[in-house]
Design an enzyme around this catalytic site. Structure first.
Site, PDB file in Angstrom:
ATOM      1  N   GLU A 183       4.997 -33.378 -20.547  1.00 40.38           N
ATOM      2  CA  GLU A 183       5.548 -34.732 -20.418  1.00 40.38           C
ATOM      3  C   GLU A 183       6.044 -35.244 -21.766  1.00 40.38           C
ATOM      4  OE1 GLU A 183       4.116 -39.177 -18.893  1.00 40.38           O
ATOM      5  OE2 GLU A 183       2.628 -37.618 -19.321  1.00 40.38           O
TER       6      GLU A 183
ATOM      7  N   LYS B  95       9.929 -40.177 -12.826  1.00 45.68           N
ATOM      8  CA  LYS B  95       8.625 -40.639 -12.353  1.00 45.68           C
ATOM      9  C   LYS B  95       8.761 -41.911 -11.526  1.00 45.68           C
ATOM     10  CE  LYS B  95       3.909 -41.474 -14.022  1.00 45.68           C
ATOM     11  NZ  LYS B  95       3.040 -41.636 -15.201  1.00 45.68           N
TER      12      LYS B  95
ATOM     13  N   CYS C 104       2.210 -36.635 -14.693  1.00 41.57           N
ATOM     14  CA  CYS C 104       0.938 -37.225 -15.132  1.00 41.57           C
ATOM     15  C   CYS C 104       0.141 -37.804 -13.964  1.00 41.57           C
ATOM     16  CB  CYS C 104       1.211 -38.268 -16.217  1.00 41.57           C
ATOM     17  SG  CYS C 104      -0.272 -38.774 -17.133  1.00 41.57           S
TER      18      CYS C 104
END
Length: 515
Positions: A267, A336, A388
């Site tokens: 990430e 995301k 994540c």
């Protein structure tokens, strides 16, 4: 004074509730003592027996404080390291978070005592799992949700793991609560039959572990290299450290170009705006293509808004070196969707940002990507991606899953949480996603835990935390659809609805019998 009378005192039960709640943390990684989940739930259900609604509500709150106070204390690490506030305030913030999450266990205990005041079998074996399912749903939904520490995750190595491909982690949690309730009933009413049923519920799912809901494709096995840069969080967004960071990832990657068709960086491995790194990205794209490798990397995307409204920022994944030459904006990307409050966006931004560094962290103004996005394609494989925290959201991962998905992918940066238990809990939940959907999962992180996970949730390979190295592993893709992948949470909610109706019927009949 007898022990029985002593245990009737409310303050004693409140203290025991704290203890049993804290025991629940031992069920999760890195401890992995799965029976602790049953012990913890047994304590909650037994301590709320023969209590008024008000007393049971307080006991439920205390139990929640024990669980969340011990289980999410890792939040303190990031607040104290990067929040820029006094220690006392940091501690208060962690307590407030635990107290907020405890409102849901408080609601559970209060509703259970209100609807089912007597210690009946249906209160403990049916009503309790139903109400727990409802309050856990609320915890994972209200204020964007925080579904951390669901007890079903404790069974990733336990006897109930075979339930995951059928009903998901919620189904395992439901059965754990039913088992705990039956054990409480067996002890309280001295009914051996209830204990036998509880044991059967625990052991009968064991053969389900042997069912292989997927089909491996060994002829398509592929070498994958995941680079763990181990970049300190204090350096992550420092412009002066940008060149050093990029050089670290490039140097660690070079030996695997041409050797591993798929290379993965974690990430925001490139901690800069994508358009500002066009030269670097074009160079990497050409280098990868020349060596017959492809790269997946995390990066920040900034999209210009019309009419001078500035930019929208996205926490993104892009693919380099594959079929198409890199040219911004590429279509083969993922942004995301589920953002972390205060870490990736700030509620009441204009009010909170000036108060403390905690509310003004670097790159905390992201926008959401779409809820459902197409899989990433790389080297002829399809990857369902999650960034994540998103890997914790089973329903979202399932909704993005496709029958043609070859691998699950999650990239993360757990450097925020240092040497705490947080990254291990995060890793455990990622393993459950692989088990639920019957696909290998690739987990690339900045400082650990970087690993390849098999389609049954087993760890294929991993490298130590806080080291700068590369995990090279050969992973076999799979095909096939698990029942959970096909139907999602619908079967679990149908079960909850039917048993919930039965609970209401019993509660109403019990009240009418009184009168």
């Amino acid at each position: 004074m007898s022990i029985a009378l002593f245990l009737q005192r409310q303050w004693v039960r409140a203290l025991l509730a704290l203890f049993f709640g804290a025991c629940g943390t031992l069920a999760y990684s890195p401890f992995d003592h799965w029976p602790a989940a049953i012990v913890s739930l047994f304590g909650l259900l037994s301590l709320t027996l023969n209590r008024t609604t008000k007393q049971a509500t307080f006991i439920g709150f205390c139990w929640g404080m024990g669980l969340f106070g011990s289980g999410i204390n890792w939040v303190y690490v990031s607040i104290s390291e990067f929040g820029g506030m006094p220690t006392a305030i940091n501690i208060v913030l962690v307590i407030l978070l635990a107290a907020y999450l405890s409102l849901y266990t408080m609601l559970f205990a209060g509703l259970l005592a209100r609807l089912c005041p007597k210690a009946t079998w249906w209160r403990l074996a049916i009503a309790a799992p139903v109400l727990w399912q409802l309050t856990e749903f609320l915890r994972g939904w209200v204020l964007t949700g925080f579904p951390w520490l669901q007890f079903g995750y404790s069974q990733i190595n336990g006897p109930l793991r075979g339930i995951a491909p059928l009903l998901g982690v919620d189904g395992i949690t439901f059965i754990l609560m039913a088992i705990s309730g039956l054990l409480v009933y067996a002890c309280y009413q001295r009914r051996i039959v209830a204990a036998i049923i509880a044991l059967a519920l625990l052991l009968l799912p064991w053969p389900l572990r042997q069912i292989q809901w997927f089909t491996p494709e060994p002829e398509r096995a592929v070498n994958i290299a995941m680079v763990q840069g181990n970049i300190a969080q204090s350096m992550k967004w420092d412009p002066k450290a940008l060149i050093t960071t990029l050089q670290i990832y490039l140097d660690e990657t070079r030996p695997f170009m041409g050797k591993a068709p798929i290379i993965i960086w974690p990430e925001s491995a490139i901690p800069d705006i994508e358009t500002d790194q066009n030269t670097f990205l074009t160079m990497i794209d050409g280098l990868m293509r020349a060596n017959h490798s492809s790269l997946i990397t995390g990066i920040v995307d900034a999209k210009r808004q019309p009419e001078g409204q500035g930019y929208q920022f996205f926490n993104s994944i892009i693919v380099l070196g594959d079929k198409d030459t890199y040219q911004y904006p590429t279509r083969n990307r993922y942004s995301k969707h589920h953002l972390v409050p205060f870490g990736e966006y700030v509620p009441l931004e204009s009010l909170l940002r000036p108060l403390a560094p905690l509310f003004n962290l670097p790159m905390s103004s992201f926008n959401r990507g779409d809820y459902v996005q197409p899989p990433l394609t790389i080297a002829g494989f399809n990857l369902t991606a999650a960034i994540c925290y998103e890997i914790v959201l089973g329903q979202q991962v399932r909704d993005n899953f496709r029958p043609e998905t070859d691998f699950l992918l999650t990239i993360s940066n757990d450097a925020w949480f240092g040497h705490s238990i947080g990254p291990w809990q995060h890793f455990q939940m990622a393993r459950m996603r692989a088990l639920e959907l019957g696909r290998p999962l690739l987990r690339s992180t900045n400082n650990g835990i970087t690993a390849a996970i098999g389609p049954s949730g087993e760890i294929l390979a991993q490298i130590p935390q806080f080291t700068q190295q590369v995990l090279e592993v050969k992973v076999t893709p799979t095909t096939g659809i698990t029942p959970y992948a096909r139907f999602g949470s619908w079967p679990m909610w149908i079960i909850t609805l039917v048993l919930g109706a039965f609970t209401l019927y019993c509660a109403i009949r019990g009240r009418s019998d009184k009168h």
